[in-house]
Design an enzyme around this catalytic site. Structure first.
Site, PDB file in Angstrom:
ATOM      1  N   LYS A 160       0.890  -1.168   0.000  1.00 57.77           N
ATOM      2  CA  LYS A 160       0.000   0.000   0.000  1.00 57.77           C
ATOM      3  C   LYS A 160       0.929   1.220   0.000  1.00 57.77           C
ATOM      4  CE  LYS A 160      -2.092  -2.788   2.908  1.00 57.77           C
ATOM      5  NZ  LYS A 160      -2.954  -3.562   3.781  1.00 57.77           N
ATOM      6  N   ASP A 179      -4.851  -9.610   8.056  1.00 60.04           N
ATOM      7  CA  ASP A 179      -6.296  -9.311   8.054  1.00 60.04           C
ATOM      8  C   ASP A 179      -7.124 -10.386   7.349  1.00 60.04           C
ATOM      9  OD1 ASP A 179      -5.171  -8.506   5.629  1.00 60.04           O
ATOM     10  OD2 ASP A 179      -6.203  -6.578   5.534  1.00 60.04           O
TER      11      ASP A 179
HETATM   12  C1  BGC Z   1      -0.904  -6.788   1.976  1.00 59.11           C
HETATM   13  C2  BGC Z   1      -1.624  -7.965   2.591  1.00 59.11           C
HETATM   14  C3  BGC Z   1      -2.981  -7.527   3.108  1.00 59.11           C
HETATM   15  C4  BGC Z   1      -3.750  -6.823   2.012  1.00 59.11           C
HETATM   16  C5  BGC Z   1      -5.131  -6.349   2.460  1.00 59.11           C
HETATM   17  C6  BGC Z   1      -1.788  -6.105   0.953  1.00 59.11           C
HETATM   18  O1  BGC Z   1      -1.170  -4.947   0.465  1.00 59.11           O
HETATM   19  O2  BGC Z   1       0.289  -7.208   1.364  1.00 59.11           O
HETATM   20  O3  BGC Z   1      -0.872  -8.522   3.656  1.00 59.11           O
HETATM   21  O4  BGC Z   1      -3.680  -8.662   3.545  1.00 59.11           O
HETATM   22  O5  BGC Z   1      -3.022  -5.715   1.542  1.00 59.11           O
HETATM   23  O6  BGC Z   1      -5.049  -5.468   3.522  1.00 59.11           O
END
Ligand code: BGC
Length: 441
Positions: free
Chosen positions: A155, A191
């Site tokens: 993110k 999550d």
């Molecule tokens: C992360 C995951 C996470 C997902 C949803 C991704 O960018 O790498 O670990 O579960 O976002 O939050």
């Protein structure tokens, strides 16, 4: 190169016909197998071992703390599990995470978490050492339920000095440095796992957890036999939840026939923290859809097709077209969004029709790609006839059409399936408490 609206819509949708989705699904399955085979591999998806082996039985009881870090907000929760009434109640506090904090450093970010937890305990009169589950929604290489290193941020997090370090230790260090009372961290959870657990509390057929929010990812229950790389004790369990980290699918080329010039244009901007990675995530999740649409619009403006060739200051800016506008536009508020939120003028009915078509194409592609991922997992488990898939995340919950398009694509790929999609209520909070409760038992 697409230059008319029709071309652009085709560029998004042609690769995700039923046949296209089947091809994508086979490639994803191959990536799953590679990820399960060896600790070090050159595949695209990590297939991380969560050390969660069982769904909650429903008998879990007591008070728990949970922390939830992974999107634009951070939360601290106290969760009470009441097995007699199959009830979960909670008190929580939500803090927004500033862009600055996301890009700060280990001590500032984890110090903020430790301080928020400490304040929450004080405000809620929590003096006993309650077991805590920490939902940390990034790729973590776990070596046990309570230890794991952050592989890399996703993110738009970028806090320095965190990648490669143990997440639980970083929190403990920040807490100790501030002389806060000791915390009983009993579970570190993604999550997706929290989401699967939250629905699994009342549904023993829940074998998949999916997040469709700021980011995207999925986990599922795998037979331990199939996890060749697992080198822990196999005598105690026969299954384990695997965090696929499917967002990285495509990072080494598996989706090159799906990527459009607009995906590439947005991903190569200097503002994008992780350019060139998390390709599947960038085509599906809420953080990115607005940028994809914005780049398609800019192309049409440059070609004189939209708004008489005239852009606006808002639309020229990174993230000037927010992902939430896709929902607004599909709800019929296109004129309002373009004029009042994007500052475009003049806007004709024809412009609205074109922009709506682009938004629809981008969100349909996202929903269909997510469906291909879910079908791949359900088939891998051989549970086509009976399986509950827990889903959480703002994109799934707030977009007016996403869920229907995703469901339709699942049904196209799996006629007569027994797949039930259940929306999870706060998987990141409740799920972490449930994992903590199972661990405590
Ligand atoms: C992360 C995951 C996470 C997902 C949803 C991704 O960018 O790498 O670990 O579960 O976002 O939050």
């Amino acid at each position: 190169m697409a230059s008319s609206v029709g071309d652009i819509v085709d560029a998004f949708l042609k690769p995700v016909t039923k046949e296209g989705l089947e091809a994508i699904s086979s490639r994803l399955l191959a990536q799953f197998e590679t990820g399960l085979a060896k600790e070090k591999h050159d595949g695209e998806v990590k297939m991380l071992i969560t050390y969660v082996h069982n769904l909650p039985s429903g008998e879990e009881n007591g008070d728990f703390l949970a922390l939830d870090l992974g999107g634009s907000n951070f939360r601290v929760l106290k969760i009470t599990l009441d097995s007699e009434n199959r009830d979960i109640s909670q008190v929580d506090s939500k803090f927004s995470i500033s862009e600055e904090l996301k890009k700060s450093d280990q001590d500032r970010l984890f110090g903020f978490i430790a301080e928020s937890l400490n304040n929450f305990k004080k405000e809620n009169g929590i003096t006993s050492k309650l077991p805590l589950g920490f939902t940390f929604s990034f790729p973590v290489n776990q070596t046990s339920l309570t230890a794991g290193t952050l592989i890399h941020w996703t993110k738009d997090f970028k806090a320095a000095n965190c990648e490669g370090n143990d997440v639980v230790k970083m929190l403990r260090d920040a807490s100790d440095a501030r002389k806060f009372p000791d915390t009983d961290i009993v579970a570190l959870v993604n999550d997706t796992t929290g989401t699967q657990m939250a629905v699994g509390y009342s549904d023993q057929d829940c074998h998949v957890g999916v997040i469709l929010g700021t980011g995207t990812n999925a986990c599922y229950t795998e037979r331990l036999d199939a996890v060749t790389k697992f080198n822990g004790d196999r005598s105690q369990h026969d299954k384990v939840i695997i965090n696929t980290e499917w967002g990285a699918f495509g990072d080494k080329g598996s989706l090159k026939d799906v990527i459009t010039e607009f995906d590439k244009a947005f991903d190569s901007q200097p503002e994008v923290e992780n350019g060139g990675s998390q390709i599947y995530e960038k085509m599906i999740s809420g953080k990115y859809l607005g940028e994809i649409v914005r780049h398609a619009m800019l192309k049409l403006i440059n070609g004189g097709v939209l708004f008489g060739g005239k852009s606006s200051d808002v639309l020229k800016k990174f993230e000037g077209f927010k992902s939430s506008y896709l929902s607004d536009i599909e709800k019929g508020e296109c004129m309002d969004v373009l004029k009042n939120k994007c500052g475009l003028d003049p806007v004709t009915e024809q412009d609205c029709e074109y922009v709506t078509q682009i938004c629809r194409a981008v969100s349909t592609r996202a929903a269909r790609l997510a469906a291909a991922g879910i079908v791949t997992i359900v088939r891998k488990m051989g549970r086509e006839k009976k399986c509950t898939v827990a889903v959480d995340g703002s994109l799934y919950k707030l977009h007016p059409e996403f869920r229907f398009r995703m469901r339709a694509a699942i049904n196209e790929m799996l006629p007569c399936n027994g797949v039930i999609i259940k929306e999870s209520r706060d998987g990141s909070g409740r799920g972490a408490a449930l994992v903590a409760a199972v661990a405590k038992q």
